[in-house]
Scaffold this active site. Structure first.
Site, PDB file in Angstrom:
ATOM      1  N   TYR A 173       0.748  -1.236  -0.053  1.00 30.79           N
ATOM      2  CA  TYR A 173       0.080   0.100   0.105  1.00 30.79           C
ATOM      3  C   TYR A 173       0.737   1.428  -0.071  1.00 30.79           C
ATOM      4  O   TYR A 173       2.124   1.261   0.214  1.00 30.79           O
ATOM      5  CB  TYR A 173      -1.195   0.040   1.216  1.00 30.79           C
ATOM      6  N   THR A 245      -7.427   0.577  17.686  1.00 31.58           N
ATOM      7  CA  THR A 245      -7.997   0.637  18.955  1.00 31.58           C
ATOM      8  C   THR A 245      -8.883   2.025  19.073  1.00 31.58           C
ATOM      9  O   THR A 245      -9.403   2.390  20.063  1.00 31.58           O
ATOM     10  CB  THR A 245      -6.928   0.647  20.021  1.00 31.58           C
TER      11      THR A 245
END
Ligand SMILES: *[C@@H]1O[C@H](CO)[C@@H](O)[C@H](O)[C@H]1NC(C)=O
Ligand SMILES: *[C@@H]1O[C@H](CO)[C@@H](O)[C@H](O)[C@H]1NC(C)=O
Ligand SMILES: *[C@@H]1O[C@H](CO)[C@@H](O)[C@H](O)[C@H]1NC(C)=O
Length: 334
Positions: A173, A245
């Site tokens: 990526y 998170t």
């Protein structure tokens, strides 16, 4: 009862919510009606925060680890980098201004071009990783009191703070925002932080600037930070497949929780605790307690290369008594 408490939080949050008028990125928090229990409901793109079954952080249960002697040491380049340290209203974030090596190239060009002015990115690889990752950013989660602050827990016990080093898969990526939504997109190296008089010097370099970024949106330049030196050893760790998170909680993160803590003094922690979630005009609540509660493991395999039995000797093959993390140390109880 808890619904009632959350309702009260809603009323205190509303002015902030209205002022950013629908900017989803802005108004999630770590408590109340915009807190972790509700992230998945705030924005349809964050539904994994509530529905996902491979979420992070987790409580690492020492007697539910799978010993894997083939897990290699982690490789992290050791050149120093510069970047920006910012209070983004959710966390303390350091972002590298080193070259994003793909930024110069278009999709038809070769991937491994490096910007000669901005230097090479930090390469994170080996360990459990099949790909090479480029360091992107670093986050500090910490508590308003010593009894909690970390996101990952060891055997139910949180630590006063946690450092998270995030890299994106640079084999596949072009940048972290693209990678965060894709398979094997990110790596998260977590280092738990304990209170002690022998602080990690690179961490102190960052915390010494806390007063410059007391309020949301403030930032300062950091020169010459070694990501490698933030990690005491690269040999032993615990690893599992999890998520970001923070929203959108994408399940694209290979987590590596290092087997040795780093230390921060009480004074450093106090300086972090002066930081606020809001800007100078509307400081809102303190930034501390910016941790997501642990999520269910849901039968994921949590692997380690810590050979508890060998180190402990035959008499006492108990994982708990041989943990590098001293979960019963007095620091956690104060
Ligand atoms: C990163 O380091 C690994 C191990 O040294 C190496 O195999 C890999 O080619 C490096 N990747 C990049 C993009 O520099
Ligand atoms: C990241 O890469 C994607 C895909 O190449 C591109 O569309 C996007 O603009 C990039 N984002 C940033 C912040 O560079
Ligand atoms: C840092 O703060 C300055 C001054 O407030 C602002 O102009 C700049 O955009 C900020 N930079 C980053 C990278 O957030």
């Amino acid at each position: 009862m808890s619904v009632f408490i959350q309702f009260l939080h809603l009323t205190t949050l509303l002015p902030g919510v209205l002022s950013v008028s629908g900017n989803w990125e802005e108004w999630w928090t770590y408590d109340g009606i915009s807190g972790p229990d509700f992230w998945g409901l705030l924005n349809p793109e964050w539904s994994l925060c509530n529905k996902g079954k491979r979420q992070s952080p987790i409580d690492i249960k020492p007697n539910h680890l799978l010993y894997d002697p083939f897990l290699r040491p982690i490789h992290i380049d050791d050149q120093k980098i510069s970047g920006i340290l910012e209070n983004n209203g959710h966390s303390i974030v350091f972002r590298t201004t080193q070259s994003d090596k793909h930024r110069l190239t278009d999709s038809s060009r070769i991937f491994n071009e490096v910007d000669p002015v901005r230097g090479t990115p930090i390469n994170i690889s080996s360990g459990p990783l099949s790909y090479s990752y480029s360091f992107d950013s670093l986050y500090i989660h910490f508590g308003r009191t010593d009894s909690h602050g970390s996101e990952h827990r060891i055997d139910g016990t949180p630590f006063p703070a946690e450092l998270q080093i995030i890299g994106y898969n640079s084999d596949l990526y072009r940048n972290s925002s693209e990678a965060s939504r894709k398979t094997s997109g990110l790596v998260g190296v977590a280092v738990l932080i304990q209170i002690g008089d022998n602080p990690n010097l690179e961490l102190r370099h960052l915390t010494s600037m806390a007063h410059l970024i007391r309020f949301k949106g403030q930032n300062t330049t950091v020169k010459s930070l070694s990501i490698r030196e933030l990690i005491p050893q690269l040999e032993t760790y615990i690893t599992y497949e999890g998520s970001m998170t923070v929203p959108a909680c994408s399940e694209t993160v290979t987590w590596i929780v290092m087997n040795s803590p780093i230390f921060m003094t009480k004074q450093q922690l106090f300086s972090l605790r002066k930081m606020m979630q809001g800007d100078a005009d509307s400081p809102k609540a303190p930034l501390g307690n910016n941790f997501r509660p642990t999520t269910k493991i849901n039968h994921r395999v949590v692997r380690t290369n810590i050979d508890f039995k060998r180190k402990q000797g035959a008499e006492c093959p108990s994982l708990k008594t041989n943990m590098h993390y001293q979960v019963n140390s007095r620091h956690l109880r104060t």
